[in-house]
Write a protein that holds these residues in place. Sequence first.
Motif, PDB file in Angstrom:
ATOM      1  N   LEU A  57      81.717  29.655  83.453  1.00  0.00           N
ATOM      2  CA  LEU A  57      81.317  30.768  84.062  1.00  0.00           C
ATOM      3  C   LEU A  57      79.965  30.604  84.621  1.00  0.00           C
ATOM      4  CD1 LEU A  57      82.629  33.664  81.707  1.00  0.00           C
ATOM      5  CD2 LEU A  57      83.055  33.715  84.172  1.00  0.00           C
ATOM      6  N   SER A  90      84.666  39.552  83.136  1.00  0.00           N
ATOM      7  CA  SER A  90      83.824  38.866  81.906  1.00  0.00           C
ATOM      8  C   SER A  90      82.535  39.639  81.402  1.00  0.00           C
ATOM      9  CB  SER A  90      83.482  37.520  82.633  1.00  0.00           C
ATOM     10  OG  SER A  90      84.619  36.649  83.094  1.00  0.00           O
ATOM     11  N   GLY A 118      78.808  36.433  82.438  1.00  0.00           N
ATOM     12  CA  GLY A 118      79.664  37.101  83.537  1.00  0.00           C
ATOM     13  C   GLY A 118      78.710  38.090  84.144  1.00  0.00           C
ATOM     14  N   PHE A 160      83.629  37.666  87.358  1.00  0.00           N
ATOM     15  CA  PHE A 160      82.359  37.915  86.980  1.00  0.00           C
ATOM     16  C   PHE A 160      82.516  39.253  86.330  1.00  0.00           C
ATOM     17  CE2 PHE A 160      80.408  34.872  89.804  1.00  0.00           C
ATOM     18  CZ  PHE A 160      80.549  33.800  88.975  1.00  0.00           C
TER      19      PHE A 160
END
Length: 300
Positions: free
Chosen positions: A119, A137, A149, A134
């Motif tokens: 990420l 997350s 995220g 994102f």
Amino acid sequence: MKNQNSLKSERYSSRHTRGFITMLTNEGQDTTDKFVNQFYTSKNYQERLEAIKYIISITGKYSFPEQIIADALKDCCSQVKVYILKHCDFSETIDPQIKECLTNIAKNDEKLQLRTLALEILSELNDPEHYDLFFSSSLLKGSKESSAGLIGLFKLDKEKAYQMAKFRANSSSGDLDIAIAEIFQNRGDINDLAFIKQRLKARNKFNKIELIRIYLNFLGRIEIDSIIRANILCISEDILSTSNRELIQLLIMELHLFISNYQEYLDKNKELTKYLNKTIDILLEKNYLNKGQNDPFGPI
């Protein structure tokens, strides 16, 4: 005659040097090819890891198939993938296959560390196609993963990330606290200072410093004399309550950096500058707290 001899010597030296460099190049390429073969043929993860370490170390010097990076990101051993994610340079244009591998790791890998690392790398690409990744997350429970995220979301949509930070602020901890504080520093208003103040008090000793740096930058951005004074006092009292000399020294450094970074504003606010310098002076005098002596100065 001397010139002719010198010329012959230089020519010989040049031929010798070129030959030596060619020999080294060929030897280096041969070694590279052996490690590439080792990666693809070895059933021992330690040997595959050794091969990947070498491949990354010679990147730009000798040639190797680009496919090996993508294949390493699919390796069954997490240590191989961790090493690639930590040490490979993904700043250049990323091959679509490698990007797909990173996305797959971020979404599906069983290891939290790997998902977080992937990420973080993807967030540096500023690619709109990762927006949904994102966003989802940033809602996860784990602070490291949700922090990565949220940072990725902030790079694509600052307003949406600010809304998400406000939403997560009541239940955040750890790395997510830092990510939220950074977003508040960039987009927040005076009311958001309460979050940073509360989290600063909750953090343990040296975990405070990173948050203090964000806190001070927030204060520098809002440029309100009375607010800066009140919050500098809160920060100083919190650090002094730890009775940790090294932590007090770090706070002094951060305050000095704050004065340097916001010199233009402070030049117009002489009284605030005096207050900051006085605070630093008192913190310097507070070092005796670790010696078990009484505090003759009282609170700042």
